[in-house]
Design an enzyme around this catalytic site. Structure first.
Site, mmCIF file in Angstrom:
data_model
loop_
_atom_site.group_PDB
_atom_site.id
_atom_site.type_symbol
_atom_site.label_atom_id
_atom_site.label_comp_id
_atom_site.label_asym_id
_atom_site.label_seq_id
_atom_site.Cartn_x
_atom_site.Cartn_y
_atom_site.Cartn_z
ATOM 1 N N THR A 18 48.335 46.059 34.867
ATOM 2 C CA THR A 18 47.416 46.963 33.902
ATOM 3 C C THR A 18 45.944 47.021 34.548
ATOM 4 O OG1 THR A 18 46.903 45.183 32.460
ATOM 5 C CG2 THR A 18 48.637 46.469 31.947
ATOM 6 N N TRP A 19 45.681 46.537 35.865
ATOM 7 C CA TRP A 19 44.280 46.818 36.410
ATOM 8 C C TRP A 19 43.849 48.018 36.256
ATOM 9 C CZ3 TRP A 19 43.145 45.009 42.128
ATOM 10 C CH2 TRP A 19 41.813 44.745 42.413
ATOM 11 N N ASP A 47 50.998 42.353 32.828
ATOM 12 C CA ASP A 47 50.136 41.324 33.445
ATOM 13 C C ASP A 47 48.821 42.103 33.165
ATOM 14 O OD1 ASP A 47 49.329 39.318 35.825
ATOM 15 O OD2 ASP A 47 48.337 40.958 35.889
ATOM 16 N N TYR A 52 39.651 42.776 33.452
ATOM 17 C CA TYR A 52 39.798 44.142 33.687
ATOM 18 C C TYR A 52 39.258 45.010 32.491
ATOM 19 C CZ TYR A 52 43.881 42.210 36.411
ATOM 20 O OH TYR A 52 44.600 41.605 37.502
ATOM 21 N N HIS A 111 41.909 32.739 37.272
ATOM 22 C CA HIS A 111 42.055 34.097 38.016
ATOM 23 C C HIS A 111 41.568 33.828 39.486
ATOM 24 C CE1 HIS A 111 41.184 38.800 37.372
ATOM 25 N NE2 HIS A 111 42.006 38.465 38.225
#
Length: 283
Positions: A18-19, A47, A52, A111
């Site tokens: 979903t970036w 994800d 984001y 991350h």
């Protein structure tokens, strides 16, 4: 359908990334429909990350997941390095959970490495697992040296996955990292498995003649061939991102595509595996 087991869950090897999603209100309905189409097609992994869109992606995912049984979705989010301390992590986890409209994450990833000592970050991740707010934790953008350092920590081997950039054109991790993870039973989550959004990686692989020929043979898209290649070893989940319903549905079906040894050899000739150590690719 290829599956990969993470933290005791057998998961389809193609998930939903979903970036870059959630930033444009005009696209919200389309993006929600794309996420739901992927789940309806059989995907389970979704994800996202607090980074984001500064939380916009998590908010979008939270809306998209509302009609679904929460236990049916394997939900991943990530904590920024600047928030990966004992003082800050739980507060930021709580904010992610609120945006996602859930009371737990299936997997919470560090991350990338920042200034907080790794031991502090991992101790806090392990503590948060005990609270029930996360069911498992892992890391992202870690190379072999990072994982070896992680494994020296008391809770280090509790890591459930490592998420790195990996695709047929960016194979550097095959030199040593993929073998290390296989030997330590640490699944790989591959981001940008068909390149970046708007071709930001400068990829040629979607236009490669051999890729196109193999796609035509199987009556699938070039995306599907590249995804099937990425998950071929049985230890990798790929998380392509798309806002198009038809693309997402086709992506999920790539879990059923088996490439022959001859096809894999032809792809190796086009995109050879690494012969030396290269810096970890990060996007």
């Amino acid at each position: 359908m290829k599956t990969v087991t993470i933290s005791g869950h057998a998961l389809p090897a193609i998930g939903i990334g979903t970036w870059h999603m959630g930033d444009d209100p005009a696209k919200e309905e389309q993006e929600i429909n794309a996420i739901r189409a992927g789940l309806d097609a059989g995907a389970k992994v979704v994800d996202t990350a607090e980074m984001y869109g500064s939380g916009n992606s998590e908010t979008l995912v939270g809306k998209a997941l509302q009609p679904y049984d929460r236990e049916r979705v394997f939900l991943i989010s990530k904590v920024l390095p600047s928030n990966a301390s004992k003082a800050k992590m739980e507060e930021h986890l709580d904010a992610s959970l609120q945006r996602l409209q859930t009371d737990y994450l299936d997997l919470y990833l560090y991350h990338w490495r920042g200034g907080t000592p790794l031991s502090e970050t991992i101790s806090e991740l392990d503590r948060l697992k005990e609270t029930g707010k996360i069911r498992a934790w892992g890391v992202s953008n870690f190379d072999v040296a990072d994982l070896e350092e992680l494994w020296q920590l008391p809770a280090g081997p509790n890591a459930a996955a490592n998420e790195d950039l990996y695709n047929i054109e960016t194979r550097g991790i095959e030199y040593d990292l993929t073998d290390w993870q296989a030997q330590h039973d640490l699944p790989l989550i591959a981001y940008s498995p068909v390149g970046g959004l708007h071709n930001e990686l400068g990829t040629t692989m979607l236009d490669n003649a051999v890729v196109k020929q193999i796609a035509a043979t199987h009556n699938v898209s070039a995306h599907a061939v590249l995804l099937a290649w990425t998950i071929r070893n049985g230890n990798t989940i790929a998380i392509p991102q798309s806002s198009q319903v038809s693309h997402v549905e086709a992506n999920v079906k790539a879990t059923e595509l088996e490439l022959s040894s001859d096809e894999l050899n032809k792809l190796d000739q086009e995109y050879p595996s690494p012969t030396h150590k290269v810096p970890l690719a990060i996007n």
